[in-house]
Design a protein around this motif. Structure first.
Motif, PDB file in Angstrom:
ATOM      1  N   GLY A  24       0.786  -1.320   0.153  1.00 11.33           N
ATOM      2  CA  GLY A  24       0.253   0.342   0.216  1.00 11.33           C
ATOM      3  C   GLY A  24       0.905   1.653  -0.294  1.00 11.33           C
ATOM      4  N   GLN A  25       2.336   1.265  -0.354  1.00 10.38           N
ATOM      5  CA  GLN A  25       3.386   2.400  -0.169  1.00 10.38           C
ATOM      6  C   GLN A  25       2.299   2.983   1.584  1.00 10.38           C
ATOM      7  OE1 GLN A  25       3.222   4.617  -4.165  1.00 10.38           O
ATOM      8  NE2 GLN A  25       2.032   2.264  -4.701  1.00 10.38           N
ATOM      9  N   ASP A  30       1.622  11.243   1.058  1.00 12.69           N
ATOM     10  CA  ASP A  30       1.510  12.172  -0.059  1.00 12.69           C
ATOM     11  C   ASP A  30      -0.513  12.155   0.874  1.00 12.69           C
ATOM     12  OD1 ASP A  30       1.142   9.148  -0.712  1.00 12.69           O
ATOM     13  OD2 ASP A  30       0.818   9.186  -2.449  1.00 12.69           O
ATOM     14  N   GLN A  31      -0.670  11.489   1.865  1.00 14.27           N
ATOM     15  CA  GLN A  31      -1.983  11.641   1.813  1.00 14.27           C
ATOM     16  C   GLN A  31      -1.690  12.618   3.434  1.00 14.27           C
ATOM     17  OE1 GLN A  31      -4.737   9.111   0.405  1.00 14.27           O
ATOM     18  NE2 GLN A  31      -2.644   8.986  -0.675  1.00 14.27           N
ATOM     19  N   GLN A 193       1.101   3.710  10.434  1.00 12.74           N
ATOM     20  CA  GLN A 193       1.446   3.508   8.614  1.00 12.74           C
ATOM     21  C   GLN A 193       1.318   2.529   7.956  1.00 12.74           C
ATOM     22  OE1 GLN A 193       3.135   7.172   7.724  1.00 12.74           O
ATOM     23  NE2 GLN A 193       1.751   7.429   6.261  1.00 12.74           N
ATOM     24  N   ARG A 199      -3.301   3.913   2.380  1.00 12.06           N
ATOM     25  CA  ARG A 199      -4.123   4.305   0.665  1.00 12.06           C
ATOM     26  C   ARG A 199      -4.804   3.031   0.583  1.00 12.06           C
ATOM     27  NH1 ARG A 199      -0.878   6.242  -4.344  1.00 12.06           N
ATOM     28  NH2 ARG A 199       0.203   7.240  -3.343  1.00 12.06           N
ATOM     29  N   TRP A 200      -4.857   2.097   1.002  1.00 14.66           N
ATOM     30  CA  TRP A 200      -5.734   0.976   1.857  1.00 14.66           C
ATOM     31  C   TRP A 200      -6.967   1.020   2.285  1.00 14.66           C
ATOM     32  CZ3 TRP A 200      -1.997  -3.746   2.873  1.00 14.66           C
ATOM     33  CH2 TRP A 200      -1.173  -4.709   1.970  1.00 14.66           C
ATOM     34  N   ASN A 202      -8.294   4.281   2.890  1.00 16.44           N
ATOM     35  CA  ASN A 202      -9.059   5.032   1.671  1.00 16.44           C
ATOM     36  C   ASN A 202      -9.596   4.320   0.380  1.00 16.44           C
ATOM     37  OD1 ASN A 202      -7.754   7.135   3.087  1.00 16.44           O
ATOM     38  ND2 ASN A 202      -6.417   8.056   2.125  1.00 16.44           N
ATOM     39  N   ASN A 203      -9.671   3.507   0.137  1.00 19.64           N
ATOM     40  CA  ASN A 203      -9.958   2.853  -1.218  1.00 19.64           C
ATOM     41  C   ASN A 203     -10.885   2.166  -0.162  1.00 19.64           C
ATOM     42  OD1 ASN A 203     -10.399   1.569  -3.193  1.00 19.64           O
ATOM     43  ND2 ASN A 203      -8.537   0.187  -3.297  1.00 19.64           N
ATOM     44  N   TRP A 281     -11.671   7.992   5.245  1.00 21.01           N
ATOM     45  CA  TRP A 281     -10.596   8.847   4.006  1.00 21.01           C
ATOM     46  C   TRP A 281      -9.513   8.704   5.924  1.00 21.01           C
ATOM     47  CZ3 TRP A 281      -7.333  12.931   5.109  1.00 21.01           C
ATOM     48  CH2 TRP A 281      -6.466  13.407   3.990  1.00 21.01           C
ATOM     49  N   GLY A 283      -5.878  10.356   6.697  1.00 25.07           N
ATOM     50  CA  GLY A 283      -4.281  11.043   5.783  1.00 25.07           C
ATOM     51  C   GLY A 283      -3.188  11.935   7.051  1.00 25.07           C
TER      52      GLY A 283
END
Length: 417
Positions: A24-25, A30-31, A193, A199-200, A202-203, A281, A283
């Motif tokens: 998931g980077q 960047d979020q 994280q 990213r996961w 937020n998906n 979401w 971040g």
């Protein structure tokens, strides 16, 4: 022996390559909420709920930041004084008058803690009950140690409205001033994280769910849909439990008649299997920050040990996996690099060096986000060792009946909700 060590190093190296390429980077930063466009066509009604227990030292700063939000819509703050002994409520009232917004602050005297509730969540429940009389579209759940950037609420609401989100949360910028904070606090965010790649989270198609309790905006409809705060009333990691509840419950397009006006939260409504699950979401924030100081190793240790074993679901097997996995992933590369150099085995030394460089590369964005020296990125093996000891201590506290201690209370080590 050399063959075994080389094999372990290749395994560690493979794990790091897998984490960097397929997890998931998580290592990226960047979020971020601050990139959100804040133009709003509508202005939802928002009520903030702030549980406060002996926060007289910080409340003059944090409450002021809430009352001075630049959000142009209807916004009220409900501060629940959880039986403070330091005149928290008096300081809060003084702040409201000082900034000329006494009508926006509602101070609630907390009731005695009932069985099966954590103190914070019981305060949140009381705040939501009082705030619900204003029929808000969103609740802002925030801690009493958070200093909000003036545009934080506006950005949260814009994010929620523009992307049709049920819950928006930011990992606020934690205090990072003392040596121990610089050494260990960025790593806390890094490990978080890694557990919950943003990213996961937020998906909507990925089941991973998480939130950061310092700043959570949740739609009233979403809170009603999951059954209210009471469904997580025993959760020590309440923010992630709330996010999991929101994301796992299916959404419905049209609510049944009377759901919005029902004073008690309904059970989960039935919905077609094709209905999407809740959208959340999570971040980072560069501007909204926590003022809670962690000046010593002991304070950070206690913060982590309080819930680390809870994070492992109180599982001895997961604890064992952590005690084996953390040294393999984080300690083996530098140790093997040194041993390989001493023995003259350059295959082991170079493999260890490559593993260390990969973890440093992964950690560097977090170090840069917190504006710490690059040398702290190289310290991740030692940091991971300390966190492993904190996790072990968390398990020991649980077995001794001392788990979950916070604000003078010790809660049962149970996360059933």
């Amino acid at each position: 022996m050399s063959v075994i060590i080389l094999g372990l190093m290749l395994l560690s190296l493979t794990i790091w390559l897998g984490l960097l390429c397929f997890w998931g980077q998580f290592w990226r930063t960047d979020q971020q909420l601050e990139v959100t466009q804040t133009q709003l066509e509508s202005l939802p009604v928002v009520c903030a709920v702030v549980p406060a227990r002996n926060e007289a030292e910080l409340i003059p700063i944090t409450l002021r930041s809430l009352l001075l939000q630049d959000y142009p819509g209807s916004f009220n703050v409900f501060l629940v004084d959880d039986r403070s002994t330091d005149r928290t409520a008096n300081f809060a009232e003084g702040v409201a008058y000082a900034v000329g917004k006494p009508q926006q602050l509602h101070i609630i005297s907390g009731e005695s803690l009932p069985p099966s509730w954590s103190g914070k969540l019981w305060s949140v429940e009381q705040g939501i009950k009082s705030a619900s009389k204003l029929a808000p579209d969103y609740f802002l759940l925030t801690d009493a140690d958070i200093e909000h950037d003036p545009g934080n609420l506006r950005r949260l609401v814009a994010k929620a409205v523009q992307e049709d989100l049920d819950l928006v949360s930011v990992m606020v910028r934690l205090r990072c001033e003392s040596f121990w904070e610089k050494l260990l606090i960025p790593a806390f965010v890094f490990f978080f994280q890694k557990l919950y790649p943003f990213r996961w989270v937020n998906n909507p198609k990925n089941p991973t769910a998480a939130a950061a309790g310092g700043s959570i905006l949740i739609a009233r409809e979403a809170l009603e849909r999951i059954g209210g705060i009471q469904v997580i009333r025993q959760a020590l990691i309440d923010d992630c439990a709330l996010a999991q509840s929101v994301k796992s419950i299916r959404r419905v397009g049209d609510w049944e008649s009377g759901i919005h006006t029902n004073s008690s939260f309904p059970s989960t409504p039935s919905s077609p299997s094709s209905s999407p699950t809740g959208r959340i979401w999570l971040g980072l924030s560069t501007l909204t920050r926590s003022l809670r100081p962690y000046d010593s190793l002991a304070t950070i240790w206690d913060m982590v040990a309080r819930t680390a074993y809870t994070q492992l679901n109180y599982s001895p097997l997961l604890l064992l996996g952590t005690l084996v996995g953390m040294p393999l992933i984080y300690l083996a590369p530098p140790v093997c690099m040194i041993l390989g150099a001493v023995w003259g085995n350059w295959a082991i030394a170079l493999t260890g060096l490559l593993g260390w460089l990969l973890m440093t590369f992964a950690y560097y964005p977090t170090i840069r986000f917190y504006k710490c020296s690059v040398w702290f990125a190289l310290s991740l093996p030692a940091i991971a060792f300390l966190y492993t000891l904190m996790t072990l201590d968390s398990a020991l506290r649980h077995w001794q009946g001392r788990g979950g201690a916070w604000k003078g209370r010790v809660y049962p080590s149970s996360d059933n909700f």
